[in-house]
Design a protein around this motif. Structure first.
Motif, PDB file in Angstrom:
ATOM      1  N   UNK A  55      -1.727  -4.086   4.577  1.00  0.00           N
ATOM      2  CA  UNK A  55      -2.503  -4.307   5.392  1.00  0.00           C
ATOM      3  C   UNK A  55      -2.719  -5.941   5.337  1.00  0.00           C
ATOM      4  N   UNK A  56      -2.429  -6.363   7.086  1.00  0.00           N
ATOM      5  CA  UNK A  56      -2.326  -7.572   7.029  1.00  0.00           C
ATOM      6  C   UNK A  56      -3.272  -8.112   7.483  1.00  0.00           C
ATOM      7  N   UNK A  57      -3.263 -10.020   7.251  1.00  0.00           N
ATOM      8  CA  UNK A  57      -4.471 -11.119   7.799  1.00  0.00           C
ATOM      9  C   UNK A  57      -3.821 -11.537   8.736  1.00  0.00           C
ATOM     10  N   UNK A  58      -4.430 -11.758  10.281  1.00  0.00           N
ATOM     11  CA  UNK A  58      -3.819 -11.430  11.440  1.00  0.00           C
ATOM     12  C   UNK A  58      -4.968 -11.448  12.502  1.00  0.00           C
ATOM     13  N   UNK A 111      -1.642  10.542   9.682  1.00  0.00           N
ATOM     14  CA  UNK A 111      -2.382   9.434   9.203  1.00  0.00           C
ATOM     15  C   UNK A 111      -1.397   9.296   7.624  1.00  0.00           C
ATOM     16  N   UNK A 112      -0.176   9.785   7.556  1.00  0.00           N
ATOM     17  CA  UNK A 112       0.600   8.962   6.404  1.00  0.00           C
ATOM     18  C   UNK A 112       1.050   8.088   6.195  1.00  0.00           C
ATOM     19  N   UNK A 113       0.907   7.045   7.470  1.00  0.00           N
ATOM     20  CA  UNK A 113       1.177   5.845   7.485  1.00  0.00           C
ATOM     21  C   UNK A 113       0.167   5.199   8.512  1.00  0.00           C
ATOM     22  N   UNK A 114      -0.877   4.281   7.880  1.00  0.00           N
ATOM     23  CA  UNK A 114      -1.912   3.341   8.479  1.00  0.00           C
ATOM     24  C   UNK A 114      -1.753   1.421   8.361  1.00  0.00           C
ATOM     25  N   UNK A 115      -1.780   1.310   9.491  1.00  0.00           N
ATOM     26  CA  UNK A 115      -1.964  -0.521   8.690  1.00  0.00           C
ATOM     27  C   UNK A 115      -3.589  -0.961   9.726  1.00  0.00           C
ATOM     28  N   UNK A 116      -4.359  -1.645   8.767  1.00  0.00           N
ATOM     29  CA  UNK A 116      -5.555  -2.738   8.538  1.00  0.00           C
ATOM     30  C   UNK A 116      -4.643  -4.002   8.565  1.00  0.00           C
ATOM     31  N   UNK A 117      -5.935  -4.025  10.115  1.00  0.00           N
ATOM     32  CA  UNK A 117      -5.435  -6.152  10.643  1.00  0.00           C
ATOM     33  C   UNK A 117      -6.850  -6.219  10.260  1.00  0.00           C
ATOM     34  N   UNK A 118      -6.731  -7.492   9.149  1.00  0.00           N
ATOM     35  CA  UNK A 118      -8.644  -7.844   9.671  1.00  0.00           C
ATOM     36  C   UNK A 118      -8.301  -9.571   9.711  1.00  0.00           C
ATOM     37  N   UNK A 119      -9.594 -10.134   9.950  1.00  0.00           N
ATOM     38  CA  UNK A 119      -9.428 -11.418  10.456  1.00  0.00           C
ATOM     39  C   UNK A 119      -9.659 -12.599   9.620  1.00  0.00           C
ATOM     40  N   UNK A 120     -10.126 -11.062   8.253  1.00  0.00           N
ATOM     41  CA  UNK A 120     -10.630 -12.498   6.822  1.00  0.00           C
ATOM     42  C   UNK A 120     -10.277 -11.407   6.017  1.00  0.00           C
ATOM     43  N   UNK A 121     -10.622 -11.718   4.734  1.00  0.00           N
ATOM     44  CA  UNK A 121      -9.229 -11.364   3.758  1.00  0.00           C
ATOM     45  C   UNK A 121     -11.051 -10.123   3.258  1.00  0.00           C
ATOM     46  N   UNK A 122     -11.425 -10.567   2.891  1.00  0.00           N
ATOM     47  CA  UNK A 122     -12.319  -9.802   2.204  1.00  0.00           C
ATOM     48  C   UNK A 122     -12.558  -8.196   2.605  1.00  0.00           C
ATOM     49  N   UNK A 123     -13.092  -8.113   3.867  1.00  0.00           N
ATOM     50  CA  UNK A 123     -13.666  -7.578   4.955  1.00  0.00           C
ATOM     51  C   UNK A 123     -12.318  -6.762   5.107  1.00  0.00           C
ATOM     52  N   UNK A 124     -10.908  -7.045   4.620  1.00  0.00           N
ATOM     53  CA  UNK A 124      -9.402  -5.941   4.993  1.00  0.00           C
ATOM     54  C   UNK A 124      -9.268  -5.706   3.670  1.00  0.00           C
ATOM     55  N   UNK A 125      -9.680  -6.170   2.050  1.00  0.00           N
ATOM     56  CA  UNK A 125      -9.502  -5.509   1.220  1.00  0.00           C
ATOM     57  C   UNK A 125      -9.689  -4.330   1.089  1.00  0.00           C
ATOM     58  N   UNK A 126     -11.283  -4.421   1.523  1.00  0.00           N
ATOM     59  CA  UNK A 126     -12.592  -3.368   1.587  1.00  0.00           C
ATOM     60  C   UNK A 126     -11.985  -2.041   2.706  1.00  0.00           C
ATOM     61  N   UNK A 127     -11.421  -2.564   3.456  1.00  0.00           N
ATOM     62  CA  UNK A 127     -11.432  -1.690   4.137  1.00  0.00           C
ATOM     63  C   UNK A 127     -10.173  -0.687   4.175  1.00  0.00           C
ATOM     64  N   UNK A 128      -9.297  -1.805   3.441  1.00  0.00           N
ATOM     65  CA  UNK A 128      -7.520  -1.359   2.804  1.00  0.00           C
ATOM     66  C   UNK A 128      -7.493   0.261   1.402  1.00  0.00           C
ATOM     67  N   UNK A 129      -8.332  -0.492   1.238  1.00  0.00           N
ATOM     68  CA  UNK A 129      -9.149   0.042   0.122  1.00  0.00           C
ATOM     69  C   UNK A 129      -9.862   1.582   0.336  1.00  0.00           C
ATOM     70  N   UNK A 130     -10.365   1.228   1.354  1.00  0.00           N
ATOM     71  CA  UNK A 130     -11.410   2.890   1.855  1.00  0.00           C
ATOM     72  C   UNK A 130     -10.050   3.268   2.650  1.00  0.00           C
ATOM     73  N   UNK A 131      -9.170   3.129   2.973  1.00  0.00           N
ATOM     74  CA  UNK A 131      -8.066   3.891   3.725  1.00  0.00           C
ATOM     75  C   UNK A 131      -7.315   4.597   2.830  1.00  0.00           C
TER      76      UNK A 131
END
Length: 377
Positions: A55-58, A111-131
């Motif tokens: 999960x990257x904030x980028x 599906x064994x490696x997933x990258x999640x990238x977000x503009x803001x931190x809270x949506x990124x954290x929710x999405x990462x936990x969901x994945x």
């Protein structure tokens, strides 16, 4: 240079590591999954193999991936109640962009490696936990577990599972028993697998939806309101109308416009212990089945009936409806487990004691009645 942190989650033989360039994401995963899925910090430099969510904030990468997806043929789908533009390349890499949430996804290695990238931190954290949760689910289902639509509490390592449609009383039953000494294993769904002579049960960590009226009846309303007034937060998926009602002291149920679904308080898993003193259970053996029904005017009692498990008592579909398997995590496994595993589990569950009960609106009477059933396990 970014400093990475990592959190590992494990349930039975399934595990996933969350790696991020912001500690908010890995801290969130440890809080959200907690003891239910044995979430703990690991050295970031030790992460080299196994299922991984990065999960990257980028902001720039989100923009670049949005440009990439927009330039290709893509499908417009819905994921987590948000728009998602989705494309797949010739190597099987799946890329998705959610413009409303400022998120981008990239799924590799089936599906064994997933990258999640977000503009803001809270949506990124929710999405990462969901994945991460969906990756654990997929691994458990491939290993022969099934997923039941049930709540569960535990006494002495033995689980009482409660079944029923929405509004039947699954959450009420679980919280009443957890308030008087039982451990809370699950609010709405559980994993189950035959292991030797036992039917093993694992929790499904998630925010729990509790109506304002039920919260008040259980004597928990003021606890939640006081915590909110002190600046603490409930899960961010909670509708603002619910938060406003709590802060204003309104206790009557809230409904979606047009008389739709009830809008409920969304409780973090760890808040059951921190706020309510309800301790979690991490596993158990299934011992009995309960089929509750709420009748406001009734006294709690056992009733006759022929209620047995049906298809609606198993989760089904590639994943639940809000989180379709757009990123290839399930690898073809049904979201409730394989037909063979489901059939075997159903057979074992059918052999356990069944109790059909009616619960009224007298909380203490309900609690005393359910405690006697739980003590008989």
């Amino acid at each position: 240079m970014s400093t990475f942190t990592a959190t590992r989650l494990s349930a039975a033989d399934a595990s996933v590591t969350v790696l991020s360039n912001t500690s908010f994401v890995t801290d969130w995963a440890r809080r959200y999954f907690g003891t239910w899925w044995n979430a703990f910090e690991v050295p970031a430099n030790s992460v080299c193999a196994g299922p991984l969510v990065t999960a990257d904030l980028d902001e720039k990468t989100v923009t670049d991936l949005a440009t990439l997806v927009g330039a290709r043929h893509h499908d417009e789908v819905t994921y987590a109640k948000a728009r998602l533009a989705l494309t797949r390349d010739g190597t099987g890499v799946i890329t998705g962009v959610s413009p409303d949430e400022g998120l981008a996804y990239r799924s590799e290695r089936f599906g064994g490696r997933v990258t999640v990238v977000g503009r803001t931190v809270e949506p990124l954290a929710l999405a990462t936990a969901r994945i991460a949760r969906e990756m654990i689910r997929a691994a458990l289902l491939r290993d022969g577990w099934t997923l039941l639509h049930a709540s569960a509490v535990v006494r002495g390592g033995r689980a009482l599972l409660s079944f029923g449609d929405k509004g039947a009383g699954k959450t009420t039953t679980a919280l009443l028993l957890a308030s008087c000494g039982a451990q809370l294993l699950a609010n709405d769904r559980v994993f189950v697998k035959i292991v030797g002579d036992d039917l093993q049960v694992l929790p499904w960590p998630s925010a729990a939806a509790v109506g304002l009226g039920l919260l008040d009846a259980l004597g928990l309303y003021d606890v939640v309101r006081d915590r909110l007034k002190a600046g603490e937060r409930l899960h961010p998926t909670q509708h603002q109308d619910v938060t406003d009602a709590l802060l204003a002291g309104r206790r009557e149920p809230l409904w979606e416009p047009g008389g739709g679904r009830e809008r409920k308080v969304q409780v973090f898993p760890d808040q059951f212990s921190a706020w309510f003193g309800m301790e979690p259970a991490t596993s158990a053996c299934a011992a009995a089945l309960l089929f509750p029904r709420i009748d406001p005017a009734a006294a709690p009692t056992l009733v006759d009936g022929d209620r047995v498990l049906g298809d609606s008592d198993f989760m089904s579909g590639a994943t639940e409806d809000r989180y379709p398997d757009h990123f290839g995590l399930a690898r073809g496994v049904d979201g409730g487990g394989s037909p063979l595993a489901r059939s075997a589990v159903a057979g074992r569950l059918a052999a356990l004691p069944h109790h059909q009960v009616v619960l009224g609106h007298d909380v203490q009477a309900n609690t005393d009645f359910l405690s006697k059933i739980a003590e008989s396990l």
